[in-house]
Structure formats: C-alpha cells, structure tokens
Design a protein around this motif. Structure first.
Motif, mmCIF file in Angstrom:
data_model
loop_
_atom_site.group_PDB
_atom_site.id
_atom_site.type_symbol
_atom_site.label_atom_id
_atom_site.label_comp_id
_atom_site.label_asym_id
_atom_site.label_seq_id
_atom_site.Cartn_x
_atom_site.Cartn_y
_atom_site.Cartn_z
ATOM 1 N N ASP A 137 0.828 -1.208 0.000
ATOM 2 C CA ASP A 137 0.000 0.000 0.000
ATOM 3 C C ASP A 137 0.863 1.258 0.000
ATOM 4 O O ASP A 137 0.597 2.231 0.686
ATOM 5 C CB ASP A 137 -0.968 0.008 1.181
ATOM 6 N N GLN A 138 1.932 1.210 -0.791
ATOM 7 C CA GLN A 138 2.832 2.344 -0.955
ATOM 8 C C GLN A 138 2.699 2.864 -2.373
ATOM 9 O O GLN A 138 2.366 2.114 -3.290
ATOM 10 C CB GLN A 138 4.291 1.912 -0.716
ATOM 11 N N PRO A 139 2.957 4.148 -2.597
ATOM 12 C CA PRO A 139 2.886 4.667 -3.960
ATOM 13 C C PRO A 139 3.922 4.001 -4.852
ATOM 14 O O PRO A 139 5.006 3.635 -4.385
ATOM 15 C CB PRO A 139 3.198 6.151 -3.819
ATOM 16 N N VAL A 140 3.581 3.807 -6.105
ATOM 17 C CA VAL A 140 4.520 3.263 -7.071
ATOM 18 C C VAL A 140 5.557 4.346 -7.354
ATOM 19 O O VAL A 140 5.210 5.494 -7.626
ATOM 20 C CB VAL A 140 3.798 2.864 -8.372
ATOM 21 N N ARG A 141 6.803 4.003 -7.274
ATOM 22 C CA ARG A 141 7.877 4.958 -7.529
ATOM 23 C C ARG A 141 8.135 5.031 -9.028
ATOM 24 O O ARG A 141 8.070 4.025 -9.737
ATOM 25 C CB ARG A 141 9.157 4.544 -6.804
ATOM 26 N N SER B 84 10.835 2.681 -10.440
ATOM 27 C CA SER B 84 10.392 1.289 -10.457
ATOM 28 C C SER B 84 9.401 1.062 -11.592
ATOM 29 O O SER B 84 9.435 0.028 -12.273
ATOM 30 C CB SER B 84 9.727 0.925 -9.131
ATOM 31 N N LEU B 85 8.512 2.016 -11.782
ATOM 32 C CA LEU B 85 7.528 1.908 -12.850
ATOM 33 C C LEU B 85 8.208 1.889 -14.217
ATOM 34 O O LEU B 85 7.886 1.059 -15.069
ATOM 35 C CB LEU B 85 6.534 3.064 -12.766
ATOM 36 N N LEU B 86 9.167 2.787 -14.430
ATOM 37 C CA LEU B 86 9.882 2.829 -15.711
ATOM 38 C C LEU B 86 10.692 1.560 -15.945
ATOM 39 O O LEU B 86 10.741 1.040 -17.063
ATOM 40 C CB LEU B 86 10.790 4.055 -15.766
ATOM 41 N N ALA B 87 11.308 1.028 -14.892
ATOM 42 C CA ALA B 87 12.070 -0.220 -15.030
ATOM 43 C C ALA B 87 11.145 -1.371 -15.401
ATOM 44 O O ALA B 87 11.477 -2.204 -16.250
ATOM 45 C CB ALA B 87 12.817 -0.527 -13.732
ATOM 46 N N ALA B 88 9.958 -1.417 -14.791
ATOM 47 C CA ALA B 88 8.992 -2.472 -15.109
ATOM 48 C C ALA B 88 8.527 -2.355 -16.555
ATOM 49 O O ALA B 88 8.397 -3.367 -17.261
ATOM 50 C CB ALA B 88 7.801 -2.404 -14.161
ATOM 51 N N ILE B 89 8.294 -1.143 -17.023
ATOM 52 C CA ILE B 89 7.886 -0.942 -18.419
ATOM 53 C C ILE B 89 9.002 -1.408 -19.348
ATOM 54 O O ILE B 89 8.745 -2.057 -20.367
ATOM 55 C CB ILE B 89 7.529 0.541 -18.669
#
Length: 85
Positions: free
Chosen positions: A49-53, A56-61
């Motif tokens: 329940d933490q904001p997506v950083r 991390s989001l760009l690495a996942a993409i």
C-alpha cells in the motif's frame, strides 16, 4: 496549498456531486479532493500500500518491452550561464 476553481459545472453535475458527498459523509469540497486524488495519483501496490515509484515503474515498463538499456553516460560538462546583457 494550491486552490482550483472549476467554472461552468452543470446543475446536474453539481447535484450529483453533492449527493455523492452526502452519501460518503463528506462536504462537496472534500468529495472533490477525493475524486481528484483517485483520478491523478498512481495506482497503489497491493502488498505494501505504498505509492509506485517512478523509477520502479519505468524499469517495469522496460522489462515488459523486452529490456531497455538505460545505462547511458550523463554529460557532466558544466553549463554556461546565459548572458542577458
């Protein structure tokens, strides 16, 4: 804290907002804040329940796209000041 003014809202929308706010036990202004926050904040990670950083989001993409080489050397040359004279 910044303020936002919304003009030309239809009577139907205003009424629906006030009904929704009353159903949730909030003022219309508080209900608008909740609606805006839900609309613009990133999705929360279910486990923590933490904001997506962003990183991390760009690495996942990048991983989903088949891997992207983001190891780019940064230009560390000092910038020259602008001459406004």
């Amino acid at each position: 804290m910044p303020s936002i003014t919304v003009r030309d809202v239809s009577h139907e929308t205003d009424h629906a907002l006030r009904v929704r706010a009353a159903m949730n036990g909030r003022s219309a202004e508080a209900e608008l804040r909740v609606i805006l926050e839900e609309a613009v904040r990133p999705e929360r990670q279910a486990a923590e329940d933490q904001p997506v950083r962003l990183g991390s989001l760009l690495a996942a993409i990048g991983r989903e796209a088949g891997g992207v080489d983001i190891d780019v050397e940064r230009d560390r040359t000092p910038a020259e000041p602008i001459d406004l004279g």
